[in-house]
Design a protein around this motif. Structure first.
Motif, PDB file in Angstrom:
ATOM      1  N   UNK A 214     -15.021  34.608 -26.085  1.00 21.23           N
ATOM      2  CA  UNK A 214     -14.954  36.010 -25.377  1.00 21.23           C
ATOM      3  C   UNK A 214     -16.352  36.097 -24.762  1.00 21.23           C
ATOM      4  N   UNK A 215     -16.178  36.607 -23.509  1.00 20.16           N
ATOM      5  CA  UNK A 215     -17.298  36.572 -22.578  1.00 20.16           C
ATOM      6  C   UNK A 215     -17.499  38.079 -22.035  1.00 20.16           C
ATOM      7  N   UNK A 216     -18.590  38.625 -22.196  1.00 16.30           N
ATOM      8  CA  UNK A 216     -19.123  39.783 -21.542  1.00 16.30           C
ATOM      9  C   UNK A 216     -19.278  39.248 -19.998  1.00 16.30           C
ATOM     10  N   UNK A 217     -19.196  40.548 -19.210  1.00 15.21           N
ATOM     11  CA  UNK A 217     -19.648  40.432 -17.839  1.00 15.21           C
ATOM     12  C   UNK A 217     -21.062  39.493 -17.665  1.00 15.21           C
ATOM     13  N   UNK A 218     -20.753  38.608 -16.703  1.00 11.02           N
ATOM     14  CA  UNK A 218     -22.171  37.874 -16.477  1.00 11.02           C
ATOM     15  C   UNK A 218     -22.825  36.945 -17.463  1.00 11.02           C
ATOM     16  N   UNK A 219     -22.086  36.756 -18.486  1.00 10.00           N
ATOM     17  CA  UNK A 219     -22.786  36.125 -19.818  1.00 10.00           C
ATOM     18  C   UNK A 219     -22.112  34.475 -19.319  1.00 10.00           C
ATOM     19  N   UNK A 220     -22.948  33.775 -20.089  1.00  6.63           N
ATOM     20  CA  UNK A 220     -22.665  32.506 -19.937  1.00  6.63           C
ATOM     21  C   UNK A 220     -22.794  31.401 -21.022  1.00  6.63           C
ATOM     22  N   UNK A 221     -21.884  30.353 -21.262  1.00  4.45           N
ATOM     23  CA  UNK A 221     -22.085  29.506 -22.544  1.00  4.45           C
ATOM     24  C   UNK A 221     -21.878  27.927 -22.032  1.00  4.45           C
ATOM     25  N   UNK A 222     -22.565  26.888 -22.475  1.00  5.86           N
ATOM     26  CA  UNK A 222     -22.266  25.551 -22.460  1.00  5.86           C
ATOM     27  C   UNK A 222     -21.260  24.896 -23.643  1.00  5.86           C
ATOM     28  N   UNK A 223     -20.437  24.344 -23.294  1.00  6.11           N
ATOM     29  CA  UNK A 223     -19.428  23.720 -24.212  1.00  6.11           C
ATOM     30  C   UNK A 223     -20.219  22.247 -24.572  1.00  6.11           C
ATOM     31  N   UNK A 224     -20.109  21.769 -25.780  1.00  8.52           N
ATOM     32  CA  UNK A 224     -20.218  20.598 -26.268  1.00  8.52           C
ATOM     33  C   UNK A 224     -19.449  19.570 -25.617  1.00  8.52           C
ATOM     34  N   UNK A 239      -7.331  37.167 -19.380  1.00  3.58           N
ATOM     35  CA  UNK A 239      -7.904  38.796 -19.455  1.00  3.58           C
ATOM     36  C   UNK A 239      -7.693  39.262 -17.890  1.00  3.58           C
ATOM     37  N   UNK A 240      -7.103  40.468 -17.939  1.00  2.00           N
ATOM     38  CA  UNK A 240      -6.883  40.929 -16.374  1.00  2.00           C
ATOM     39  C   UNK A 240      -8.099  41.086 -15.559  1.00  2.00           C
ATOM     40  N   UNK A 241      -8.128  40.558 -14.513  1.00  2.82           N
ATOM     41  CA  UNK A 241      -8.991  40.404 -13.354  1.00  2.82           C
ATOM     42  C   UNK A 241     -10.148  39.482 -13.514  1.00  2.82           C
ATOM     43  N   UNK A 242     -10.113  38.589 -14.778  1.00  2.00           N
ATOM     44  CA  UNK A 242     -11.180  37.731 -14.940  1.00  2.00           C
ATOM     45  C   UNK A 242     -11.187  36.559 -14.046  1.00  2.00           C
ATOM     46  N   UNK A 243     -12.418  36.385 -13.601  1.00  2.00           N
ATOM     47  CA  UNK A 243     -12.839  35.200 -12.765  1.00  2.00           C
ATOM     48  C   UNK A 243     -14.010  34.525 -13.351  1.00  2.00           C
ATOM     49  N   UNK A 244     -13.858  33.157 -13.748  1.00  2.00           N
ATOM     50  CA  UNK A 244     -15.177  32.584 -14.247  1.00  2.00           C
ATOM     51  C   UNK A 244     -15.516  31.287 -13.363  1.00  2.00           C
ATOM     52  N   UNK A 245     -16.701  30.776 -13.537  1.00  2.00           N
ATOM     53  CA  UNK A 245     -17.162  29.601 -12.871  1.00  2.00           C
ATOM     54  C   UNK A 245     -17.455  28.551 -14.172  1.00  2.00           C
ATOM     55  N   UNK A 246     -16.585  27.427 -13.818  1.00  2.00           N
ATOM     56  CA  UNK A 246     -16.521  26.229 -14.707  1.00  2.00           C
ATOM     57  C   UNK A 246     -17.357  25.305 -13.930  1.00  2.00           C
ATOM     58  N   UNK A 267     -20.332  24.043 -18.241  1.00  2.00           N
ATOM     59  CA  UNK A 267     -20.965  25.271 -18.459  1.00  2.00           C
ATOM     60  C   UNK A 267     -20.227  26.344 -17.878  1.00  2.00           C
ATOM     61  N   UNK A 268     -19.858  27.235 -18.377  1.00  2.00           N
ATOM     62  CA  UNK A 268     -19.092  28.441 -18.193  1.00  2.00           C
ATOM     63  C   UNK A 268     -19.900  29.650 -17.758  1.00  2.00           C
ATOM     64  N   UNK A 269     -19.670  30.289 -16.688  1.00  2.00           N
ATOM     65  CA  UNK A 269     -20.546  31.780 -16.267  1.00  2.00           C
ATOM     66  C   UNK A 269     -19.257  32.675 -15.697  1.00  2.00           C
ATOM     67  N   UNK A 270     -19.457  33.867 -16.638  1.00  7.15           N
ATOM     68  CA  UNK A 270     -18.255  34.772 -16.346  1.00  7.15           C
ATOM     69  C   UNK A 270     -18.755  35.755 -15.141  1.00  7.15           C
ATOM     70  N   UNK A 274     -14.754  41.374 -18.066  1.00  3.19           N
ATOM     71  CA  UNK A 274     -14.786  40.572 -19.389  1.00  3.19           C
ATOM     72  C   UNK A 274     -13.633  39.239 -19.262  1.00  3.19           C
ATOM     73  N   UNK A 275     -13.826  38.304 -19.896  1.00  2.00           N
ATOM     74  CA  UNK A 275     -12.796  37.151 -19.926  1.00  2.00           C
ATOM     75  C   UNK A 275     -12.809  36.683 -21.344  1.00  2.00           C
ATOM     76  N   UNK A 276     -11.428  36.082 -21.407  1.00  4.11           N
ATOM     77  CA  UNK A 276     -11.166  35.157 -22.611  1.00  4.11           C
ATOM     78  C   UNK A 276     -10.881  33.769 -22.116  1.00  4.11           C
ATOM     79  N   UNK A 277     -11.367  32.755 -23.194  1.00  3.56           N
ATOM     80  CA  UNK A 277     -10.847  31.411 -22.562  1.00  3.56           C
ATOM     81  C   UNK A 277     -10.674  30.760 -23.915  1.00  3.56           C
ATOM     82  N   UNK A 278      -9.278  30.182 -24.228  1.00  5.58           N
ATOM     83  CA  UNK A 278      -8.918  29.525 -25.191  1.00  5.58           C
ATOM     84  C   UNK A 278      -9.194  27.942 -24.729  1.00  5.58           C
TER      85      UNK A 278
END
Length: 360
Positions: A214-224, A239-246, A267-270, A274-278
């Protein structure tokens, strides 16, 4: 000179239900904005007019909710499964579970139920509207995970990962917070509880992971990175309107990112919403797949044998007085297993008596 960007994956259409990857067969995502509940824990009967009761699946009336196969309470009355696993993550609302082993459960609000169907089990999954003074929002992810042939006829069992015991990874930057709910597979140094003993995920060589980000706007996270070169991974963006950079690729709502370089970290940058990624990953089992409805085997003959056994035995029979049992609105979240063991999220003993609604 600009640095060369590595090709790490590609955007794919998720379809409906969402496509699987590797050992995963498919995913369904239910989100229903149910009205307040009545005494029978279903909607006001007047709201059922015009619905295709028993097969109300597509929000045809535009109300934002479905009855699915339920008649008075939404959900899925008793139905059989064989040869695979279901992993159900209930983010909002509740699921009342009952099965042919005599087991039952109520889970929700962030709990995960993992069912290894093995040689065969019948179960019901009903969605009680426990709130009588307000709406009942319901959200469920159900992931179908295949079993290898050596485990397809293992004894059926279910396992609970309560919300209180679910590891949450938190990453924060200057703009917002990203969290990862870890249901299976190690995320950096964070491990969830072990899966059921006969699960494909119990095999270290399966490299199975199930994470919900679960990502707040403009947040980022790196996956193993994946652990093995043969691991397949798919990221389900929604999530409606979500666009992320992977890692340099834009992925929008209801699309996926199929990773094609499994040993690389993503690296995922929202974006601004808000966005969700399974995230699902695992090594393909590498065996033939024969599927017909809720049975997943290796050959057509095995499917026929499975259906014949179900017709003959009902996978142990159905010990409940209804094919869609529910529990009282005041009952807590609980699990009662086929061996008689009971548990609550807090670890105390639970006693729950099934309540069956019969229309007057």
């Amino acid at each position: 000179m600009n640095p060369v960007t590595k090709h790490l994956g590609r955007v794919v259409d998720l379809g409906h239900p969402w496509r699987g990857v590797g050992p995963f067969i498919f995913v369904v995502h239910h989100r229903d904005t149910y009205p307040k509940g009545e005494a029978n824990l279903g909607p006001d009967p007047s709201l059922l007019k015009g619905r295709n009761i028993g097969m109300d699946m597509s929000n045809d009336l535009g109300t934002g909710w479905n009855m699915y196969h339920g008649k008075t309470v939404p959900g899925f009355p008793a139905h059989p499964h064989r040869g695979f696993e279901t992993v159900s993550v209930c983010m909002e609302g509740y699921v009342d579970h009952a099965d042919s082993t005599g087991a039952g459960a109520r889970y929700g609000a962030g709990d995960t139920q993992w069912v290894t169907t093995g040689r065969g089990v019948s179960h019901s999954e009903m969605f009680p509207l426990v709130h009588k003074d307000k709406g009942n929002t319901f959200e469920l992810y159900q992931v179908w995970l295949n079993l290898p042939s050596a485990k397809k006829l293992s004894p059926p069992e279910f396992w609970m990962l309560w919300k209180e015991k679910t590891p949450i990874v938190r990453r924060e930057n200057n703009y917002g917070v990203a969290t990862v709910r870890v249901m299976a597979g190690k995320f950096d140094n964070v491990e969830p509880a072990p899966p059921p003993v006969n699960s494909y995920a119990a095999d270290p060589e399966s490299d199975v992971a199930i994470w919900l980000i679960e990502m707040e706007p403009r947040s980022s996270i790196k996956l193993p990175a994946c652990n093995l070169d043969t691991t397949q991974r798919l990221l389900y963006v929604h999530q409606p309107g979500a666009v992320v950079d992977i890692s340099g690729t834009a992925v929008s709502d209801n699309n996926g990112f199929l990773q094609e370089a499994p040993k690389e970290r993503l690296t995922i940058t929202n974006g601004p919403k808000p966005a969700r990624i399974l995230v699902l990953q695992g090594v393909d089992i590498g065996e033939p797949v024969a599927q017909h409805g809720p049975f997943v085997m290796n050959t057509q003959k095995e499917l026929e044998e499975g259906f014949a056994e179900y017709r003959r035995t009902q996978f142990g029979g159905w010990p409940w007085p209804s094919d869609q049992p529910i529990y009282p609105a005041t009952d807590p979240r609980f699990a009662k297993h086929g061996d008689g063991k009971t548990e609550l999220p807090e670890g105390r003993d639970a006693i729950a008596k099934p309540f069956v609604y019969t229309k007057a």
